[in-house]
Scaffold this active site. Structure first.
Site, PDB file in Angstrom:
ATOM      1  CB  SER A 176     -27.443  -6.651  -2.158  1.00  0.00           C
ATOM      2  OG  SER A 176     -26.552  -6.171  -3.140  1.00  0.00           O
ATOM      3  CG  HIS A 190     -25.580  -1.266  -6.328  1.00  0.00           C
ATOM      4  ND1 HIS A 190     -25.074  -0.325  -5.452  1.00  0.00           N
ATOM      5  CD2 HIS A 190     -25.475  -2.460  -5.696  1.00  0.00           C
ATOM      6  CE1 HIS A 190     -24.657  -0.935  -4.354  1.00  0.00           C
ATOM      7  NE2 HIS A 190     -24.898  -2.223  -4.471  1.00  0.00           N
ATOM      8  CG  ASN A 192     -25.889  -3.435   0.240  1.00  0.00           C
ATOM      9  OD1 ASN A 192     -25.610  -2.893   1.310  1.00  0.00           O
ATOM     10  ND2 ASN A 192     -25.820  -4.725   0.058  1.00  0.00           N
ATOM     11  CE1 TYR A 193     -30.028   2.566   1.600  1.00  0.00           C
ATOM     12  CE2 TYR A 193     -31.124   1.355  -0.170  1.00  0.00           C
ATOM     13  CZ  TYR A 193     -30.571   2.530   0.328  1.00  0.00           C
ATOM     14  OH  TYR A 193     -30.539   3.657  -0.445  1.00  0.00           O
ATOM     15  NE  ARG A 194     -23.147  -2.281   4.213  1.00  0.00           N
ATOM     16  CZ  ARG A 194     -23.150  -1.314   3.308  1.00  0.00           C
ATOM     17  NH1 ARG A 194     -24.080  -1.320   2.361  1.00  0.00           N
ATOM     18  NH2 ARG A 194     -22.250  -0.356   3.318  1.00  0.00           N
ATOM     19  CB  ALA A 344     -18.838 -16.816   0.936  1.00  0.00           C
ATOM     20  NE  ARG A 345     -26.671 -20.534  -2.648  1.00  0.00           N
ATOM     21  CZ  ARG A 345     -27.309 -20.251  -3.788  1.00  0.00           C
ATOM     22  NH1 ARG A 345     -27.344 -19.013  -4.237  1.00  0.00           N
ATOM     23  NH2 ARG A 345     -27.898 -21.203  -4.472  1.00  0.00           N
ATOM     24  CD  GLU A 347     -23.442 -19.660  -9.276  1.00  0.00           C
ATOM     25  OE1 GLU A 347     -23.924 -18.651  -9.809  1.00  0.00           O
ATOM     26  OE2 GLU A 347     -22.765 -20.497  -9.901  1.00  0.00           O
TER      27      GLU A 347
END
Length: 385
Positions: A176, A190, A192-194, A344-345, A347
């Site tokens: 992302s 932007h 994002n590939y998932r 979850a992170r 940052e």
């Protein structure tokens, strides 16, 4: 023979060559540019030969992968391993390309922050902040696994996913990126590939791919938007010419700031729950879309990074960034899933937010202004090609 053909193309264009900076085992693009317009793109992987495995690019990655490299190499048939190698390559290629633009202006390099998740997996966050060209550029990969939290299961079931039981195992891997340039004339991009894989309590497995790329300019440069969409259409058309119009509309509908009555930007492509015709073909399609990011976006950075701009234009850029923040925090499904996931992170999840933004009470652009022209397009999406 190839050299002679290339020279012929260059002479016909009567222009300069544009080479996207990519490492030796990666894609190599040559663009023939005339009058600021991209006329042709040639890929050395487009002559019917097979694409090199992404794992072969490991020496160029921004950090060691989340999964042991030897395991990835020995299990390159496993889709989870193939996806991880692909997103590692995409992250590295894009970071290297952006760093080259920074270096040419005496700017900065990416900070590479590798992190682990107690519940399983981890990620690599690459951030370039307060640069010369990019005010904030983030390119993340995450490879996480564990048990789906109830809130995430609720989201998925609302989209038609059916799971047996309440303890559903999951694996998720993705790349992302959000780029906020300094110059108001360079658009924000932007992508994002998932890949997602779940296993229910009864052992039943499901998998799917999702992703997209979209552009958010502060001022409407139609030539830039057309170029951007042409590159995405090219990636889609290699698989099915019905995909681009379908995913372009999906993008326009998804990135809608409902309370403002406008889209976040000028669109691109967006899709989710892609699981046919086969896993291999879905993987190839998503890889092709991810590969289209550099040729779709870098020419716009190079075209505008030295443009002059006024204080007023900078203020408008900050206002538009405020709208960007509103969408990401209120509507974006990926942000919500990340924040709801145990361990979850934050940052890394909030990396997409700009370094600076602005909210002005009841702001409206002057009728007939270039700012009003952009807003009109955001309220009334166009077909660009």
């Amino acid at each position: 023979m190839f050299r002679h053909c290339l020279r012929a193309f260059v002479r016909l264009a009567s222009t300069r060559e544009f080479q996207v900076p990519v490492k030796t085992t990666h894609r190599f693009y040559v663009k023939l540019v005339g009058g600021g317009t991209v006329l042709y793109q040639l890929s050395l992987f487009g002559f019917g030969g097979s694409r090199k495995p992404d794992i072969e690019s490991a020496d160029t990655w921004m950090a060691k992968p989340i999964t042991d490299l030897k395991y990835l190499q020995e299990n390159n048939h496993d889709m989870k391993c193939r996806v991880e190698a692909m997103i590692m390559r995409i992250q590295a290629e894009f970071c290297h390309a952006l760093e080259k633009e920074e270096e040419e202006e005496g700017g900065k390099k990416f900070l590479v922050d590798k992190w682990e998740r107690d519940q399983g997996g981890g990620g690599i966050t690459c951030v370039l902040q307060d640069g010369t060209v990019f005010e904030k550029a983030g390119v993340n990969i995450s490879v996480v696994s564990g048990i789906l939290p109830p809130s995430a299961m609720q989201q998925m079931r609302a989209r038609g996913k059916k799971f047996e039981g309440e303890k559903v195992k999951f694996f998720a891997a993705g790349v992302s990126s959000v780029i906020h340039p300094k110059n108001p004339h360079i658009p924000t991009v932007h992508f994002n590939y998932r890949y997602f894989e779940v296993e229910a309590e009864n052992g039943e497995k499901q998998w799917w791919f999702g992703g997209g790329t979209d552009l958010t300019p502060n001022f409407l440069e139609e030539e830039d938007v057309v170029h951007f969409h042409k590159e995405l259409k090219k990636a889609c058309d290699r698989h099915d010419k019905k995909l681009y119009p379908k995913y372009k509309k999906w993008c326009d509908d998804y990135f809608f700031v409902t309370h403002r009555g406008e889209r976040r930007g000028v669109g691109g492509i967006f899709f989710d729950d892609v699981d046919e015709p086969t896993a291999d073909k879905c993987f190839d399609f998503v890889t092709g879309c991810a590969d289209s990011v550099i040729p779709s976006y870098l020419p716009l950075v190079q075209k505008h990074k030295k443009d002059l701009y006024s204080y007023k234009e900078r203020e408008w850029q900050l206002l538009r960034r405020g709208r960007y923040v509103e969408f990401n925090l209120i509507y974006d499904r990926g942000t919500k899933f990340g924040l709801y996931t145990p361990g979850a992170r934050f940052e890394s999840i909030l990396m997409s937010l700009p370094l600076n933004a602005r909210w002005e009470y009841m702001h409206k652009p002057a009728p007939g202004s270039k700012e009003a022209r952009l807003v009109d397009v955001l309220q009334n999406p166009r077909d660009w090609i």
